[in-house]
Design an enzyme around this catalytic site. Sequence first.
Site, short mmCIF file in Angstrom:
data_model
loop_
_atom_site.label_atom_id
_atom_site.label_comp_id
_atom_site.label_asym_id
_atom_site.label_seq_id
_atom_site.Cartn_x
_atom_site.Cartn_y
_atom_site.Cartn_z
N LYS A 146 -2.65 5.94 -4.42
CA LYS A 146 -3.80 6.84 -4.17
C LYS A 146 -3.62 8.21 -4.81
CE LYS A 146 -3.99 4.57 0.31
NZ LYS A 146 -2.63 4.46 0.82
N TYR A 162 2.67 9.84 0.05
CA TYR A 162 3.68 9.27 0.96
C TYR A 162 5.12 9.44 0.45
CZ TYR A 162 -0.32 6.49 2.68
OH TYR A 162 -1.54 6.05 3.16
N ASP A 166 0.83 -1.20 0.00
CA ASP A 166 0.00 0.00 0.00
C ASP A 166 0.87 1.25 0.00
OD1 ASP A 166 -2.81 1.17 0.47
OD2 ASP A 166 -1.59 2.17 2.00
N HIS A 195 -7.66 9.40 -2.13
CA HIS A 195 -7.07 9.31 -0.79
C HIS A 195 -7.99 9.86 0.31
CE1 HIS A 195 -2.86 9.13 1.24
NE2 HIS A 195 -3.81 8.84 2.11
N1 LIG Z 1 -5.72 5.88 3.47
C1 LIG Z 1 -5.27 6.61 4.46
O1 LIG Z 1 -5.70 7.75 4.67
C2 LIG Z 1 -4.20 6.05 5.35
C3 LIG Z 1 -3.88 6.70 6.55
C4 LIG Z 1 -2.90 6.15 7.37
C5 LIG Z 1 -2.24 4.99 6.97
N2 LIG Z 1 -2.55 4.39 5.77
C6 LIG Z 1 -1.86 3.14 5.31
O2 LIG Z 1 -1.91 2.18 6.36
C7 LIG Z 1 -0.59 1.80 6.70
C8 LIG Z 1 -0.48 1.45 8.15
O3 LIG Z 1 -0.88 2.54 8.96
P1 LIG Z 1 0.11 3.26 9.98
O4 LIG Z 1 1.49 3.15 9.46
O5 LIG Z 1 -0.46 4.60 10.27
O6 LIG Z 1 -0.10 2.44 11.34
P2 LIG Z 1 0.11 0.94 11.87
O7 LIG Z 1 0.43 0.02 10.78
O8 LIG Z 1 -1.05 0.67 12.74
O9 LIG Z 1 1.36 1.14 12.83
C9 LIG Z 1 2.66 1.35 12.34
C10 LIG Z 1 3.60 1.47 13.54
O10 LIG Z 1 3.57 0.25 14.28
C11 LIG Z 1 4.88 -0.27 14.45
N3 LIG Z 1 4.74 -1.73 14.38
C12 LIG Z 1 4.46 -2.48 13.29
N4 LIG Z 1 4.38 -3.78 13.61
C13 LIG Z 1 4.60 -3.86 14.94
C14 LIG Z 1 4.64 -4.94 15.87
N5 LIG Z 1 4.46 -6.19 15.47
N6 LIG Z 1 4.91 -4.65 17.17
C15 LIG Z 1 5.12 -3.37 17.57
N7 LIG Z 1 5.08 -2.29 16.74
C16 LIG Z 1 4.82 -2.54 15.43
C17 LIG Z 1 5.69 0.33 13.32
O11 LIG Z 1 7.04 0.48 13.67
P3 LIG Z 1 8.26 -0.31 12.92
O12 LIG Z 1 8.27 0.12 11.48
O13 LIG Z 1 9.46 0.15 13.68
O14 LIG Z 1 7.98 -1.78 13.10
C18 LIG Z 1 5.04 1.70 13.16
O15 LIG Z 1 5.57 2.63 14.08
C19 LIG Z 1 0.27 3.01 6.29
O16 LIG Z 1 1.63 2.70 6.22
C20 LIG Z 1 -0.38 3.37 4.98
O17 LIG Z 1 0.06 2.49 3.96
C21 LIG Z 1 -3.53 4.90 4.97
#
Ligand SMILES: NC(=O)c1ccc[n+]([C@@H]2O[C@H](COP(=O)([O-])OP(=O)(O)OC[C@H]3O[C@@H](n4cnc5c(N)ncnc54)[C@H](OP(=O)(O)O)[C@@H]3O)[C@@H](O)[C@H]2O)c1
Length: 317
Positions: A83, A54, A49, A114
């Site tokens: 997106k 980004y 994704d 997005h």
């Molecule tokens: N459409 C939208 O508006 C939108 C908005 C936000 C996000 N997104 C998409 O969704 C994806 C994920 O969302 P997000 O990055 O906001 O949040 P997330 O995936 O809920 O959390 C990411 C965080 O969690 C840590 N992490 C990952 N696996 C872990 C584990 N097993 N144990 C402990 N910590 C862990 C990561 O650190 P490390 O890298 O150090 O492991 C990072 O700091 C984004 O990357 C993006 O592609 C889309």
Amino acid sequence: MGIAEGRSQLNTEAPIPLIGLGTATSNLNEEEIKAAVTTALQVGYRHFDTASFYRTEHALGEALNSAFQSGIVSREDVFVTTKLANTEHDDPVAAINNSLKNLQLEYVDLYLIHWPVKMRETSTLSQPKEEDFLPLDIKSTWQGMEQCMKMGLSKAIGVSNFSSKKVEDLLSYAKIPPAVDQVEMHPMWQQNRLREYCSKHKIHVSAWSPLGAPNNPWGSNSLMDNPLIQEIAQKHGKTRAQVILRWGIEQGVSVLPKSFNPGRIAENFQIFDWSLSVDDHDKISKLEQCKILPGHQFVNSTTSFYKTVEELWDGEI
Ligand SMILES: NC(=O)c1ccc[n+]([C@@H]2O[C@H](COP(=O)([O-])OP(=O)(O)OC[C@H]3O[C@@H](n4cnc5c(N)ncnc54)[C@H](OP(=O)(O)O)[C@@H]3O)[C@@H](O)[C@H]2O)c1
């Protein structure tokens, strides 16, 4: 298709893998992103994704193309989502062509609007100013998205951060219905109303920030630190992240955890050979709800299409 196969099916009939690697990061490092994608491919991820906003499309494209060239996977084996940024609503075809160039791909598997927000080219998504907002015309943006699909630039099109009401409006005029609504979703923001609506209309839901974005500037540790999640993880001999992600796929959605850490990339993928109990689901369903990213940056009383967050989410907050 289902959890046993690790995939669900879109209304285009194409399969979507239930776990995808998120690539949004506040600490852009091309080499780190490429290494994370390569590790994820080795572990078994086939869904990635990204978004033009980004600025990770290029690194993702580099890693995918070297995997294609070395024969680790072929293009048909991977599902790539990107997106349309808020600044790109005027010309989705030009925008997707730009994304495809960054990704070094001929098509993406999914192209999403997005946010239901339109902004000037010069504005930033994270901290827009009053003068950055433009009048929104989702109908004309959607026609551009449909054009992207007709031209074969994307295999499917969809939306992100759309409430049930916004999806309903879109369905009233769309010639091609959205295949996906990608929204914040996790045990502390379960999206029951939206998911019921989407399931009725054959729209797949993907969960962003599925772990609550711990240790992120835009996120919170409250989900990972929740005592109930810790208790369930201990009971199953799993990690808290695995419990949260398994809950997501058992709800029928795809989950998009971001990690660039090799151990956590692998850990997050180990969610297919065990399950949560009815009692676990029952307890999780009662968790207090709290949206981590309400989108305050897209709301103002003067120039935004939305004067309040309630308007942005049509009351689903
Ligand atoms: N459409 C939208 O508006 C939108 C908005 C936000 C996000 N997104 C998409 O969704 C994806 C994920 O969302 P997000 O990055 O906001 O949040 P997330 O995936 O809920 O959390 C990411 C965080 O969690 C840590 N992490 C990952 N696996 C872990 C584990 N097993 N144990 C402990 N910590 C862990 C990561 O650190 P490390 O890298 O150090 O492991 C990072 O700091 C984004 O990357 C993006 O592609 C889309």
